[in-house]
Design a protein around this motif. Structure first.
Motif, PDB file in Angstrom:
ATOM      1  N   LEU A 155       7.485   3.863  -2.311  1.00  0.00           N
ATOM      2  CA  LEU A 155       6.512   3.847  -3.403  1.00  0.00           C
ATOM      3  C   LEU A 155       5.106   4.091  -2.868  1.00  0.00           C
ATOM      4  CD1 LEU A 155       7.683   0.890  -5.695  1.00  0.00           C
ATOM      5  CD2 LEU A 155       8.450   3.260  -5.640  1.00  0.00           C
ATOM      6  N   GLN A 156       4.814   3.559  -1.688  1.00  0.00           N
ATOM      7  CA  GLN A 156       3.498   3.781  -1.081  1.00  0.00           C
ATOM      8  C   GLN A 156       3.299   5.248  -0.714  1.00  0.00           C
ATOM      9  OE1 GLN A 156       3.586   0.964   2.134  1.00  0.00           O
ATOM     10  NE2 GLN A 156       3.445  -0.806   0.771  1.00  0.00           N
ATOM     11  N   VAL A 157       4.351   5.904  -0.241  1.00  0.00           N
ATOM     12  CA  VAL A 157       4.268   7.337   0.048  1.00  0.00           C
ATOM     13  C   VAL A 157       3.927   8.114  -1.220  1.00  0.00           C
ATOM     14  CG1 VAL A 157       5.638   9.379   0.645  1.00  0.00           C
ATOM     15  CG2 VAL A 157       5.788   7.320   2.059  1.00  0.00           C
ATOM     16  N   LEU A 158       4.623   7.800  -2.301  1.00  0.00           N
ATOM     17  CA  LEU A 158       4.393   8.510  -3.555  1.00  0.00           C
ATOM     18  C   LEU A 158       2.986   8.255  -4.083  1.00  0.00           C
ATOM     19  CD1 LEU A 158       7.856   7.917  -5.259  1.00  0.00           C
ATOM     20  CD2 LEU A 158       7.030  10.005  -4.150  1.00  0.00           C
ATOM     21  N   ASP A 159       2.513   7.035  -3.942  1.00  0.00           N
ATOM     22  CA  ASP A 159       1.147   6.739  -4.370  1.00  0.00           C
ATOM     23  C   ASP A 159       0.125   7.420  -3.461  1.00  0.00           C
ATOM     24  OD1 ASP A 159      -0.657   5.291  -6.146  1.00  0.00           O
ATOM     25  OD2 ASP A 159      -1.189   4.118  -4.371  1.00  0.00           O
ATOM     26  N   PHE A 160       0.442   7.512  -2.172  1.00  0.00           N
ATOM     27  CA  PHE A 160      -0.422   8.227  -1.214  1.00  0.00           C
ATOM     28  C   PHE A 160      -0.568   9.689  -1.630  1.00  0.00           C
ATOM     29  CE2 PHE A 160      -0.907  10.720   2.694  1.00  0.00           C
ATOM     30  CZ  PHE A 160      -2.001  10.111   3.284  1.00  0.00           C
ATOM     31  N   LEU A 161       0.535  10.335  -1.990  1.00  0.00           N
ATOM     32  CA  LEU A 161       0.491  11.722  -2.444  1.00  0.00           C
ATOM     33  C   LEU A 161      -0.305  11.856  -3.733  1.00  0.00           C
ATOM     34  CD1 LEU A 161       4.153  12.897  -1.789  1.00  0.00           C
ATOM     35  CD2 LEU A 161       2.096  13.925  -0.812  1.00  0.00           C
ATOM     36  N   ARG A 162      -0.035  10.968  -4.671  1.00  0.00           N
ATOM     37  CA  ARG A 162      -0.747  10.978  -5.951  1.00  0.00           C
ATOM     38  C   ARG A 162      -2.250  10.888  -5.724  1.00  0.00           C
ATOM     39  NH1 ARG A 162      -2.747   6.976  -9.843  1.00  0.00           N
ATOM     40  NH2 ARG A 162      -2.730   5.497  -8.114  1.00  0.00           N
ATOM     41  N   SER A 163      -2.645   9.992  -4.845  1.00  0.00           N
ATOM     42  CA  SER A 163      -4.063   9.784  -4.589  1.00  0.00           C
ATOM     43  C   SER A 163      -4.681  10.949  -3.829  1.00  0.00           C
ATOM     44  CB  SER A 163      -4.260   8.483  -3.804  1.00  0.00           C
ATOM     45  OG  SER A 163      -5.617   8.230  -3.564  1.00  0.00           O
ATOM     46  N   ALA A 164      -3.947  11.482  -2.830  1.00  0.00           N
ATOM     47  CA  ALA A 164      -4.492  12.557  -1.989  1.00  0.00           C
ATOM     48  C   ALA A 164      -4.820  13.811  -2.785  1.00  0.00           C
ATOM     49  CB  ALA A 164      -3.508  12.899  -0.871  1.00  0.00           C
ATOM     50  N   ALA A 165      -4.162  13.972  -3.936  1.00  0.00           N
ATOM     51  CA  ALA A 165      -4.429  15.155  -4.761  1.00  0.00           C
ATOM     52  C   ALA A 165      -5.792  15.091  -5.447  1.00  0.00           C
ATOM     53  CB  ALA A 165      -3.329  15.310  -5.813  1.00  0.00           C
ATOM     54  N   PHE A 166      -6.414  13.918  -5.476  1.00  0.00           N
ATOM     55  CA  PHE A 166      -7.658  13.759  -6.223  1.00  0.00           C
ATOM     56  C   PHE A 166      -8.765  13.041  -5.456  1.00  0.00           C
ATOM     57  CE2 PHE A 166      -4.031  13.633  -9.119  1.00  0.00           C
ATOM     58  CZ  PHE A 166      -4.319  14.688  -9.963  1.00  0.00           C
ATOM     59  N   ARG A 167      -8.408  12.344  -4.381  1.00  0.00           N
ATOM     60  CA  ARG A 167      -9.381  11.515  -3.679  1.00  0.00           C
ATOM     61  C   ARG A 167      -9.254  11.728  -2.174  1.00  0.00           C
ATOM     62  NH1 ARG A 167      -7.558   5.721  -5.132  1.00  0.00           N
ATOM     63  NH2 ARG A 167      -9.535   5.104  -4.214  1.00  0.00           N
ATOM     64  N   TYR A 205      -1.183  18.067 -13.071  1.00  0.00           N
ATOM     65  CA  TYR A 205      -1.011  17.296 -14.304  1.00  0.00           C
ATOM     66  C   TYR A 205      -0.037  16.142 -14.085  1.00  0.00           C
ATOM     67  CZ  TYR A 205       0.599  16.189 -19.004  1.00  0.00           C
ATOM     68  OH  TYR A 205       0.967  15.531 -20.150  1.00  0.00           O
ATOM     69  N   PHE A 206       1.097  16.435 -13.447  1.00  0.00           N
ATOM     70  CA  PHE A 206       2.127  15.423 -13.226  1.00  0.00           C
ATOM     71  C   PHE A 206       1.592  14.292 -12.356  1.00  0.00           C
ATOM     72  CE2 PHE A 206       5.878  13.527 -11.335  1.00  0.00           C
ATOM     73  CZ  PHE A 206       6.808  13.539 -12.365  1.00  0.00           C
ATOM     74  N   LEU A 207       0.932  14.638 -11.257  1.00  0.00           N
ATOM     75  CA  LEU A 207       0.388  13.627 -10.355  1.00  0.00           C
ATOM     76  C   LEU A 207      -0.700  12.802 -11.042  1.00  0.00           C
ATOM     77  CD1 LEU A 207       0.176  15.790  -7.115  1.00  0.00           C
ATOM     78  CD2 LEU A 207       1.717  13.851  -7.484  1.00  0.00           C
ATOM     79  N   GLY A 208      -1.538  13.480 -11.808  1.00  0.00           N
ATOM     80  CA  GLY A 208      -2.626  12.787 -12.475  1.00  0.00           C
ATOM     81  C   GLY A 208      -2.150  11.831 -13.546  1.00  0.00           C
ATOM     82  N   CYS A 209      -1.016  12.135 -14.170  1.00  0.00           N
ATOM     83  CA  CYS A 209      -0.466  11.257 -15.206  1.00  0.00           C
ATOM     84  C   CYS A 209       0.443  10.180 -14.630  1.00  0.00           C
ATOM     85  CB  CYS A 209       0.316  12.085 -16.229  1.00  0.00           C
ATOM     86  SG  CYS A 209      -0.726  13.091 -17.287  1.00  0.00           S
ATOM     87  N   SER A 210       0.653  10.187 -13.330  1.00  0.00           N
ATOM     88  CA  SER A 210       1.510   9.188 -12.699  1.00  0.00           C
ATOM     89  C   SER A 210       0.789   7.852 -12.605  1.00  0.00           C
ATOM     90  CB  SER A 210       1.944   9.656 -11.312  1.00  0.00           C
ATOM     91  OG  SER A 210       2.782  10.794 -11.398  1.00  0.00           O
ATOM     92  N   THR A 211       1.568   6.783 -12.692  1.00  0.00           N
ATOM     93  CA  THR A 211       1.020   5.430 -12.717  1.00  0.00           C
ATOM     94  C   THR A 211       1.705   4.578 -11.663  1.00  0.00           C
ATOM     95  OG1 THR A 211       0.706   5.652 -15.111  1.00  0.00           O
ATOM     96  CG2 THR A 211       0.546   3.440 -14.188  1.00  0.00           C
ATOM     97  N   ASN A 212       0.926   4.003 -10.758  1.00  0.00           N
ATOM     98  CA  ASN A 212       1.475   3.136  -9.726  1.00  0.00           C
ATOM     99  C   ASN A 212       1.231   1.684 -10.108  1.00  0.00           C
ATOM    100  OD1 ASN A 212       2.472   2.072  -7.322  1.00  0.00           O
ATOM    101  ND2 ASN A 212       0.480   2.189  -6.339  1.00  0.00           N
ATOM    102  N   LEU A 213       2.305   0.926 -10.292  1.00  0.00           N
ATOM    103  CA  LEU A 213       2.200  -0.475 -10.675  1.00  0.00           C
ATOM    104  C   LEU A 213       2.873  -1.378  -9.655  1.00  0.00           C
ATOM    105  CD1 LEU A 213       2.974   0.217 -14.404  1.00  0.00           C
ATOM    106  CD2 LEU A 213       0.767  -0.426 -13.493  1.00  0.00           C
ATOM    107  N   GLU A 214       2.936  -0.908  -8.397  1.00  0.00           N
ATOM    108  CA  GLU A 214       3.625  -1.688  -7.369  1.00  0.00           C
ATOM    109  C   GLU A 214       2.870  -2.958  -7.007  1.00  0.00           C
ATOM    110  OE1 GLU A 214       3.249  -0.498  -3.309  1.00  0.00           O
ATOM    111  OE2 GLU A 214       2.177   1.308  -3.863  1.00  0.00           O
ATOM    112  N   LEU A 215       1.562  -3.016  -7.321  1.00  0.00           N
ATOM    113  CA  LEU A 215       0.760  -4.178  -6.960  1.00  0.00           C
ATOM    114  C   LEU A 215       0.379  -5.007  -8.191  1.00  0.00           C
ATOM    115  CD1 LEU A 215      -1.603  -2.534  -4.307  1.00  0.00           C
ATOM    116  CD2 LEU A 215       0.521  -3.776  -3.927  1.00  0.00           C
ATOM    117  N   LEU A 216       1.217  -4.973  -9.231  1.00  0.00           N
ATOM    118  CA  LEU A 216       0.942  -5.764 -10.429  1.00  0.00           C
ATOM    119  C   LEU A 216       0.687  -7.219 -10.050  1.00  0.00           C
ATOM    120  CD1 LEU A 216       3.280  -4.862 -13.429  1.00  0.00           C
ATOM    121  CD2 LEU A 216       0.798  -4.961 -13.384  1.00  0.00           C
ATOM    122  N   SER A 217      -0.455  -7.745 -10.468  1.00  0.00           N
ATOM    123  CA  SER A 217      -0.870  -9.090 -10.071  1.00  0.00           C
ATOM    124  C   SER A 217      -1.285  -9.878 -11.306  1.00  0.00           C
ATOM    125  CB  SER A 217      -2.051  -8.997  -9.095  1.00  0.00           C
ATOM    126  OG  SER A 217      -2.769 -10.206  -9.044  1.00  0.00           O
TER     127      SER A 217
END
Length: 409
Positions: A38-50, A163-175
């Motif tokens: 999940l961290q890898v996928l979030d890393f990719l999602r983030s790297a596309a924009f930040r 579009y797909f990456l930008g609409c993705s939602t990471n909730l692995e750290l729900l607190s």
């Protein structure tokens, strides 16, 4: 959607390739790589924009912490295969991203279209190809997708990926603490990585959506619940009223149970439908102050991934079937790709066998994966046991044997 993920040298994963489905459930013993995926996928999602350093600061990580201990002199390399609907037919693209282990610079990036083997994006630290010439020679700390979004060179495939990456939602750290915080933000498109904008999103719902939210949460919780929000200027206050035949009991967010907060969060996630396109004059995408990306066309149903870690935390096992049904509905009706991890046999009993992926480590600490019911021998066990019972009763060694994995000599 994401079809295949290959990971090299990211934390505990040295070299592994995973096949994904529209709804993928990762299981396995502790520290076998479930959360890392999940961290890898979030890393990719983030790297596309930040920029990567910004992402690492948010996580509290150093570059060294991204790397496998046995491959400290190798770059992180991530190769993903995606299927998108282009002009009425499915097109497959492959996206490779390599990150230098010393300072986090992108050292190689390439996107290839499978149908004609055409390179539709290419970047490396020695030269550029298919990147707008106005950008010149770059040393960049994010994906080149960040720079080409909105430019004339962008292809339909890249547009779909962004579009797909930008609409993705990471909730692995729900607190629960963050869900109670009531954080306000100008452009929140979902509840945030830790749930910090949950109250804000609910506050901005239409009255009909709020009513629907109350109905679904009440059904899941087994009580008549009304969810309330109020704008206090610096934050959004979240509270609930539990209604009984004789009275109504108001409860402030600080006293709402962690489990009920997670239920509310899950329901809000499943109600996400649309986002709004906002861009700057140069075509770059805006990043909100809650680190969400606003990239979808107005009026278009959202897609992208939903990432959930240890989905069972704080959830009453008696409503597991309803929670999983909500997530499958999210996949089917909202066209979201759902990727979750779990330790719960009860969760496995509610998901489709073909969606379960088993992870394990060998004696040398290398991580491997395989579809849980990849072999006929494993599928035969479904005749007399549920998936959760198989995982709980067989044990790691028996499962590996039935999956045809030979023990190390």
């Amino acid at each position: 959607m994401l079809k295949r993920l290959s990971i090299k040298n990211f934390k505990i994963i040295q070299d592994m390739t995973i096949e994904l489905t529209p709804f993928t459930v990762f299981i396995g013993e502790n520290s076998c790589g479930k959360s890392t995926i999940l961290q890898v996928l979030d890393f990719l999602r983030s790297a596309a924009f930040r920029d990567i350093p910004e992402y690492l600061r948010e996580r509290g990580w150093s570059y060294e912490e991204l790397l496998s201990d046995s491959l400290l002199n190798k770059p992180v390399e991530l190769v993903t295969t995606w299927n998108f609907l282009i002009n009425g037919s499915i097109e497959t693209i492959e996206w490779t991203l390599s990150v230098n282990y010393i300072n986090g610079w992108i050292i190689k990036e390439k996107i290839i279209r499978h149908s004609d083997k055409k390179i539709i994006l290419s970047y490396n630290n020695e030269g550029l190809d298919n990147i707008p010439s106005s950008l010149g020679q770059l040393n960049i700390q994010s994906s080149a997708l960040k720079y080409i979004s909105g430019s004339a060179v962008i292809s339909e495939e890249i547009n779909k990926l962004i579009y797909f990456l930008g609409c993705s939602t990471n909730l692995e750290l729900l607190s629960p603490e963050k869900m109670r915080s009531g954080k306000k933000t100008t452009f929140a498109q979902n509840i945030g990585i830790g749930g910090e904008t949950l109250a804000y999103v609910i506050n901005n719902m239409s009255n009909s959506d709020k009513q629907r939210l109350n109905e679904i949460v009440s059904d899941l919780a087994g009580s008549n619940i009304e969810i309330l929000t109020s704008d206090l200027g610096n934050k959004i206050k979240l509270s609930i009223i539990i209604k009984t035949k004789n009275n109504s009991q108001p409860i402030d967010s600080i006293h709402i149970s962690d489990g009920l907060l997670r239920i509310i969060a899950f329901v809000v996630i499943t109600m996400e439908e649309k986002t709004i396109f906002i861009s700057t004059d140069d075509g770059s995408l805006l990043v909100t102050d809650s680190n969400e990306f606003i990239v979808a066309d107005s009026g278009v149903v959202r897609n992208g991934m939903i990432l959930l870690d240890e989905i069972e935390n704080g959830i009453n096992p008696y409503i597991t079937d309803k929670i999983i049904a909500l997530l499958y509905n999210l996949k089917e009706e909202k066209i979201r790709q759902v990727i979750v991890t779990t330790h719960s046999p009860i969760i496995l009993n509610e998901v489709k066998p073909e969606d379960i992926v088993f992870l394990w480590k060998d004696e040398n600490g290398r991580v491997f994966s395989k579809k849980f019911f990849d072999t006929e021998e494993m599928r035969e066990a479904l005749a007399f046991l549920n998936p959760g019972e198989i995982w709980e009763n067989f044990g790691k060694e028996a499962i590996l044997s039935k999956l045809g994995v030979k023990p190390e000599n």
